[in-house]
Design a protein around this motif. Structure first.
Motif, PDB file in Angstrom:
ATOM      1  N   PHE A   3      -6.463 -34.599 -26.453  1.00 31.14           N
ATOM      2  CA  PHE A   3      -6.263 -33.680 -25.334  1.00 31.14           C
ATOM      3  C   PHE A   3      -7.586 -33.188 -24.779  1.00 31.14           C
ATOM      4  N   VAL A   4      -8.522 -32.857 -25.663  1.00 34.93           N
ATOM      5  CA  VAL A   4      -9.797 -32.284 -25.228  1.00 34.93           C
ATOM      6  C   VAL A   4     -10.667 -33.329 -24.550  1.00 34.93           C
ATOM      7  N   THR A   6      -9.809 -36.257 -23.047  1.00 35.80           N
ATOM      8  CA  THR A   6      -9.220 -37.161 -22.062  1.00 35.80           C
ATOM      9  C   THR A   6      -9.993 -37.152 -20.755  1.00 35.80           C
ATOM     10  N   LEU A   7     -10.341 -35.972 -20.231  1.00 40.86           N
ATOM     11  CA  LEU A   7     -11.043 -35.903 -18.951  1.00 40.86           C
ATOM     12  C   LEU A   7     -12.478 -36.434 -19.031  1.00 40.86           C
ATOM     13  N   PRO A   8     -13.286 -36.022 -20.014  1.00 43.31           N
ATOM     14  CA  PRO A   8     -14.634 -36.628 -20.081  1.00 43.31           C
ATOM     15  C   PRO A   8     -14.612 -38.074 -20.548  1.00 43.31           C
ATOM     16  N   THR A   9     -13.525 -38.514 -21.165  1.00 42.60           N
ATOM     17  CA  THR A   9     -13.292 -39.908 -21.588  1.00 42.60           C
ATOM     18  C   THR A   9     -14.458 -40.528 -22.346  1.00 42.60           C
ATOM     19  N   PRO A  10     -14.922 -39.909 -23.428  1.00 42.62           N
ATOM     20  CA  PRO A  10     -15.923 -40.599 -24.255  1.00 42.62           C
ATOM     21  C   PRO A  10     -15.246 -41.631 -25.143  1.00 42.62           C
ATOM     22  N   GLY A  11     -16.041 -42.468 -25.766  1.00 45.73           N
ATOM     23  CA  GLY A  11     -15.478 -43.456 -26.675  1.00 45.73           C
ATOM     24  C   GLY A  11     -15.190 -42.842 -28.032  1.00 45.73           C
ATOM     25  N   LEU A  12     -13.942 -42.458 -28.267  1.00 47.21           N
ATOM     26  CA  LEU A  12     -13.562 -41.822 -29.525  1.00 47.21           C
ATOM     27  C   LEU A  12     -13.233 -42.823 -30.620  1.00 47.21           C
ATOM     28  N   LYS A  35      -6.946 -42.816 -36.254  1.00 50.64           N
ATOM     29  CA  LYS A  35      -7.502 -43.521 -35.099  1.00 50.64           C
ATOM     30  C   LYS A  35      -6.441 -43.708 -34.020  1.00 50.64           C
ATOM     31  N   VAL A  36      -5.210 -44.021 -34.423  1.00 58.22           N
ATOM     32  CA  VAL A  36      -4.130 -44.226 -33.448  1.00 58.22           C
ATOM     33  C   VAL A  36      -3.854 -42.948 -32.677  1.00 58.22           C
ATOM     34  N   TYR A  37      -3.700 -41.832 -33.396  1.00 64.24           N
ATOM     35  CA  TYR A  37      -3.366 -40.570 -32.730  1.00 64.24           C
ATOM     36  C   TYR A  37      -4.572 -39.951 -32.026  1.00 64.24           C
ATOM     37  N   GLY A  38      -5.772 -40.167 -32.555  1.00 66.18           N
ATOM     38  CA  GLY A  38      -6.945 -39.537 -31.959  1.00 66.18           C
ATOM     39  C   GLY A  38      -7.554 -40.341 -30.839  1.00 66.18           C
ATOM     40  N   SER A  41      -4.126 -42.737 -28.319  1.00 72.46           N
ATOM     41  CA  SER A  41      -3.371 -41.894 -27.390  1.00 72.46           C
ATOM     42  C   SER A  41      -4.245 -41.462 -26.226  1.00 72.46           C
ATOM     43  N   MET A  42      -5.539 -41.174 -26.485  1.00 70.93           N
ATOM     44  CA  MET A  42      -6.447 -40.831 -25.392  1.00 70.93           C
ATOM     45  C   MET A  42      -6.689 -42.030 -24.482  1.00 70.93           C
ATOM     46  N   ALA A  43      -6.810 -43.219 -25.068  1.00 70.74           N
ATOM     47  CA  ALA A  43      -7.021 -44.416 -24.263  1.00 70.74           C
ATOM     48  C   ALA A  43      -5.834 -44.672 -23.349  1.00 70.74           C
ATOM     49  N   GLN A  44      -4.602 -44.477 -23.873  1.00 72.24           N
ATOM     50  CA  GLN A  44      -3.422 -44.653 -23.030  1.00 72.24           C
ATOM     51  C   GLN A  44      -3.378 -43.607 -21.921  1.00 72.24           C
ATOM     52  N   ALA A  45      -3.795 -42.381 -22.229  1.00 66.43           N
ATOM     53  CA  ALA A  45      -3.838 -41.346 -21.192  1.00 66.43           C
ATOM     54  C   ALA A  45      -4.835 -41.713 -20.097  1.00 66.43           C
TER      55      ALA A  45
END
Length: 273
Positions: A3-4, A6-12, A35-38, A41-45
């Motif tokens: 959630f945090v 998603t907007l700056p979209t760094p490589g998590l 890794k899947v949840y962190g 999910s951000m990549a899909q967002a």
């Protein structure tokens, strides 16, 4: 985290694996789940946001765009899961390259990368590689270097404002693209650079009206073409145990090399290292 960031979209990708490897070392399953949840999910967002951006440029109403995304997600998720279970149960030795016949398409390169990451970051753990128990602790400084990279580009732009090419340097894109390199070949990057240069540099500069009207439509058409061709190639070739060797994608080796470079490998007429 998703959630945090998603907007700056760094490589998590690495960050989530690194964090869970420190929290629960020796547990690859928890590392993969985190890794899947962190990260996933951000990549899909981010993919959803990219679709919304494309729909905005194409003047598609946001509610209609969201409805299509919602229905597409349900259909794609259900279909992918069903096909995955069907393939795992119907193809013998799937994802085992050593047991598969030559030129088999079922080697699962992306899955191997995911598995290797779970072993490196989960089973072994970052402490034994990049921490006080390992030999590669100096690599942690690259996190700081990556964070400072865009700032250096900004400083160069301020120092040399007349150089129009400096603001075009996008280090997050350049560095982030390497995340897809393990299961891909160099041909993937060559085609991206060629298409991107033609349509986002030459067409953008010399045919601006065409670019404004058709560039994002072309992007959607190329994505759809890849999906349709994937299905077509599977139905027409893979189901008949036939394959096509495309230029530039025939393995991760140099076909022009005549002498090995590995140590302790002797071949008549070749130097020994």
């Amino acid at each position: 985290m998703a959630f945090v960031f998603t907007l700056p979209t760094p490589g998590l990708n690495i960050i989530t694996e690194y964090m869970m490897g420190l929290i629960q070392p020796g547990n690859p399953i928890s590392n993969v789940c985190f890794k899947v949840y962190g990260y996933m999910s951000m990549a899909q967002a981010v993919f959803f946001l990219a679709d919304f951006k494309l729909g905005h440029y194409m003047k598609i109403p946001p509610k209609s765009m969201f409805l299509v995304q919602l229905i597409g997600t349900i259909v794609a998720g259900t279909t992918n899961l069903a096909v995955a279970w069907w393939l795992l149960g119907s193809i013998e030795n799937i994802c085992h390259p050593s047991l598969l016949p030559a030129n088999s398409p079922w080697t699962c390169p992306g899955d191997r990368v995911f598995f290797d990451a779970s072993v490196i970051w989960g089973l072994v753990g970052p402490r034994r590689i990049f921490g006080p128990q390992g030999n590669y602790g100096a690599l942690n400084w690259f996190f700081l270097g990556g964070a400072a990279g865009p700032g250096l580009v900004w400083l160069l732009h301020k120092a040399f404002p007349g150089q129009g090419w400096i603001p075009l340097i996008n280090l997050p894109v350049l560095l982030g693209a390497t995340a897809t390199m393990p299961p891909a070949t160099s041909l993937n990057f060559v085609t991206w650079i060629a298409v991107g240069t033609v349509f986002n540099f030459f067409v953008f500069r010399y045919r601006k009206k065409w670019w404004e009207r058709y560039n994002y439509v072309l992007s959607a058409a190329l994505d759809a073409g890849v999906a349709f061709m994937g299905v077509l190639l599977y139905l027409s070739l893979s189901t008949e145990n036939k394959s096509v060797t495309w230029w530039g994608s025939g393995g991760e080796h140099c076909p022009l090399a005549s002498c090995p470079t590995a140590k302790d490998v002797r071949v008549d007429g070749c130097p020994h290292y």
